[in-house]
Design an enzyme around this catalytic site. Sequence first.
Site, short mmCIF file in Angstrom:
data_model
loop_
_atom_site.label_atom_id
_atom_site.label_comp_id
_atom_site.label_asym_id
_atom_site.label_seq_id
_atom_site.Cartn_x
_atom_site.Cartn_y
_atom_site.Cartn_z
N LEU A 99 0.64 -0.98 -0.15
CA LEU A 99 -0.02 -0.30 0.27
C LEU A 99 0.73 1.17 -0.03
CD1 LEU A 99 -0.30 1.85 3.40
CD2 LEU A 99 -1.59 -0.32 3.40
N LYS A 113 8.59 -7.91 -1.93
CA LYS A 113 8.84 -6.18 -1.05
C LYS A 113 9.59 -6.07 -1.77
CE LYS A 113 7.27 -3.25 0.49
NZ LYS A 113 5.90 -2.52 -0.11
N LEU A 155 7.69 8.55 -13.51
CA LEU A 155 8.67 8.77 -13.40
C LEU A 155 8.41 10.67 -13.37
CD1 LEU A 155 8.96 7.19 -17.52
CD2 LEU A 155 11.00 7.53 -15.07
N GLY A 207 11.29 10.54 -0.73
CA GLY A 207 11.28 9.90 0.90
C GLY A 207 10.62 9.32 1.29
N CYS A 238 9.53 3.97 3.87
CA CYS A 238 9.82 2.60 2.73
C CYS A 238 11.32 2.63 1.79
CB CYS A 238 8.51 2.12 2.04
SG CYS A 238 6.75 1.36 2.75
P1 NAD Z 1 4.76 2.01 12.29
O1 NAD Z 1 5.97 2.52 12.71
O2 NAD Z 1 3.23 3.52 11.78
O3 NAD Z 1 3.28 1.25 12.71
C1 NAD Z 1 3.88 -0.10 12.97
C2 NAD Z 1 2.71 0.26 15.01
O4 NAD Z 1 3.30 -1.26 15.21
C3 NAD Z 1 3.34 1.18 15.92
O5 NAD Z 1 2.17 1.48 16.18
C4 NAD Z 1 4.54 0.85 17.56
O6 NAD Z 1 3.50 0.98 18.09
C5 NAD Z 1 3.91 -0.57 16.80
N1 NAD Z 1 4.34 -1.76 18.17
C6 NAD Z 1 5.80 -1.47 17.82
N2 NAD Z 1 6.03 -3.01 18.44
C7 NAD Z 1 4.63 -3.66 19.26
C8 NAD Z 1 4.54 -5.13 19.85
N3 NAD Z 1 5.41 -5.49 20.12
N4 NAD Z 1 3.10 -5.08 20.20
C9 NAD Z 1 2.64 -4.54 19.67
N5 NAD Z 1 2.58 -2.94 18.74
C10 NAD Z 1 3.79 -3.13 18.23
O7 NAD Z 1 4.69 1.23 10.81
P2 NAD Z 1 3.85 1.23 9.50
O8 NAD Z 1 4.37 2.28 8.55
O9 NAD Z 1 2.51 1.31 9.43
O10 NAD Z 1 4.91 -0.07 9.39
C11 NAD Z 1 4.62 -0.94 9.09
C12 NAD Z 1 5.61 -2.03 8.53
O11 NAD Z 1 5.08 -2.17 7.51
C13 NAD Z 1 7.36 -1.77 8.15
O12 NAD Z 1 8.10 -2.93 7.88
C14 NAD Z 1 7.33 -0.81 7.10
O13 NAD Z 1 8.51 -0.97 5.97
C15 NAD Z 1 6.04 -2.36 6.02
N6 NAD Z 1 5.96 -1.14 5.38
C16 NAD Z 1 4.62 0.24 5.12
C17 NAD Z 1 4.38 0.97 4.28
C18 NAD Z 1 3.58 2.46 4.80
O14 NAD Z 1 3.07 2.93 3.38
N7 NAD Z 1 3.69 3.64 5.86
C19 NAD Z 1 4.14 0.63 3.03
C20 NAD Z 1 4.43 -0.90 2.67
C21 NAD Z 1 5.16 -1.52 3.79
C1 UDX Z 2 5.68 2.88 -1.21
C2 UDX Z 2 5.69 2.20 -2.20
O1 UDX Z 2 4.71 3.15 -3.66
C3 UDX Z 2 4.87 1.48 -1.66
O2 UDX Z 2 4.15 0.09 -2.44
C4 UDX Z 2 5.63 0.93 -0.33
O3 UDX Z 2 4.00 -0.21 -0.07
C5 UDX Z 2 5.58 1.66 0.15
O4 UDX Z 2 6.29 3.18 -0.21
P1 UDX Z 2 5.05 5.74 -0.65
O5 UDX Z 2 6.35 5.75 0.10
O6 UDX Z 2 3.52 5.59 0.39
O7 UDX Z 2 4.92 3.95 -1.01
O8 UDX Z 2 4.71 6.86 -1.04
P2 UDX Z 2 5.21 6.62 -3.02
O9 UDX Z 2 3.79 7.48 -3.98
O10 UDX Z 2 5.58 5.57 -3.46
O11 UDX Z 2 6.16 8.08 -3.02
C6 UDX Z 2 7.45 7.70 -2.42
C7 UDX Z 2 8.26 9.27 -2.95
O12 UDX Z 2 8.58 8.55 -4.27
C8 UDX Z 2 7.92 10.05 -2.34
O13 UDX Z 2 8.90 11.40 -1.60
C9 UDX Z 2 7.29 11.04 -3.52
O14 UDX Z 2 7.66 11.97 -3.89
C10 UDX Z 2 8.13 10.09 -4.65
N1 UDX Z 2 7.94 10.00 -6.36
C11 UDX Z 2 7.03 8.79 -6.51
C12 UDX Z 2 9.08 10.91 -7.00
O15 UDX Z 2 9.87 11.60 -6.55
N2 UDX Z 2 8.64 10.53 -8.65
C13 UDX Z 2 7.04 9.70 -8.78
O16 UDX Z 2 7.37 9.20 -10.00
C14 UDX Z 2 6.87 9.22 -7.87
#
Ligand code: NAD
Ligand code: UDX
Length: 413
Positions: A147, A198, A244, A251, A254
Amino acid sequence: MKISVIGTGYVGLTTGICLAEMGHEVLCMDVDEQKIANLRQGKIPIYEPGLEELLSKNNLTFSTNIQEAIEFGEVVFSAVGTPMGQDHKADLKYVKAVAKSFGKHAKDYKVFVNKSTVPVGTAEICRKIIKEQTDQKFDIVSNPEFLREGTAVQDTLHPDRIVLGTDSEKAKEKLTELYQQNKEKILFTDIKSAEIIKYSSNAFLATKISFINEIANFCEKTGGNIEDIAKGMGLDSRISNKFLRAGIGYGGSCFPKDVQALIETGKEHDYSFEIIQATEKVNLKQKSLLFHKLRKHISDLNGKTIALLGLAFKPHTDDMREAPSLTIAKLLAEEGAKIQAYDPASKHPLNNCTSAEEATQNADAVLLITEWPEFQELDWSKIASTMKTPLVLDGRNFLKNIPEKFTYESIGK
Ligand code: NAD
Ligand code: UDX
């Protein structure tokens, strides 16, 4: 199905609420008591469009009790953070803690599903940790999350693909039932492949961005318009026009950490990722590009007022993790510039103005950092009359119809 989700961050909370929307009985657990207290009142601790409405429509249980959470679900999702450690590797301490709790409290057969982004081999580490705690039968699935913040609900309800890495037929059946509504999107793989999918997906997308940014930088020397170039490239369906957009670098929570974690995992296995290292290097440079452009116009920034429009790493989120704005603000502060910033969602202390008009008041220059749609609606003629110097540097090639009286520069043109 009864499902538990451990961790209620962007991923865990979205997953939990969307699974409830799909008709499952869901318990979400977090160690953060404040988050859980807010969630019990229907308040979402993050800015994520559509999520609060979906929560209000569904009945979820929220808990801070790990035993209750593990006992509740026949499928237990772990969605805790895997932040970048000091060594740039993914820090697995939260994932390991959840695996240990799972082993301790699973009283009957359950499936442990890892949704966090973890290096290849982590499922096996979890399996070992769980086995140290229990003789109970269990299965492990790697179900990486794709996501995007800002479109998390849509991405979860209508995913491009659901990757499920497992070695168990029973777990396959359970997860197929769980994802019934999107079952045609499921790709079953072995566990290690799922873990690698991933990282390689994120590294590939990050590489696309660094690639187009390099072409943009090249255009600034040769002439040519990066937007036309990206369009021309993207019309080739093998390339596609997605990711692109040239700008001031990627930033977020992820790409930066996942790119670095993959490089580090490579090193652990005696493999040097050349392309991905270059992706990271280009991005670091790109994040300070707008600052260097500004310096060409204003050589001494000491005492100058610089307006930042947008702070979040991308629009439609309040997330500031690894945002280019942080790099730029640090460089500006080091030069003694005064920062006036406005972002519609960020709660960061840098967000010291309540509107774009306030941020641009008396400014010597405006830097467009995040492409929030509302910045396209601004009355730039009015803004010009309140600025000291009408200078706009657009880091996202986003602003349209900037009046002639402005000096306007963007990226790669
Ligand atoms: P986040 O930091 O927003 O949330 C993590 C949550 O886990 C926090 O609320 C924290 O309090 C909780 N937590 C930590 N230790 C715990 C424990 N032992 N028991 C219960 N809760 C606990 O993180 P996020 O952005 O949701 O990311 C989670 C994972 O998913 C990461 O590995 C990230 O790389 C991956 N991911 C994130 C995104 C994104 O867009 N944020 C997308 C894809 C994958
Ligand atoms: C990303 C991945 O897209 C998603 O699949 C993964 O699960 C989590 O990391 P996210 O970080 O939420 O998602 O945002 P994304 O829309 O991918 O943008 C990431 C960064 O790339 C942003 O800083 C955005 O500004 C930059 N970006 C994206 C560019 O500079 N150019 C582009 O064409 C697209």
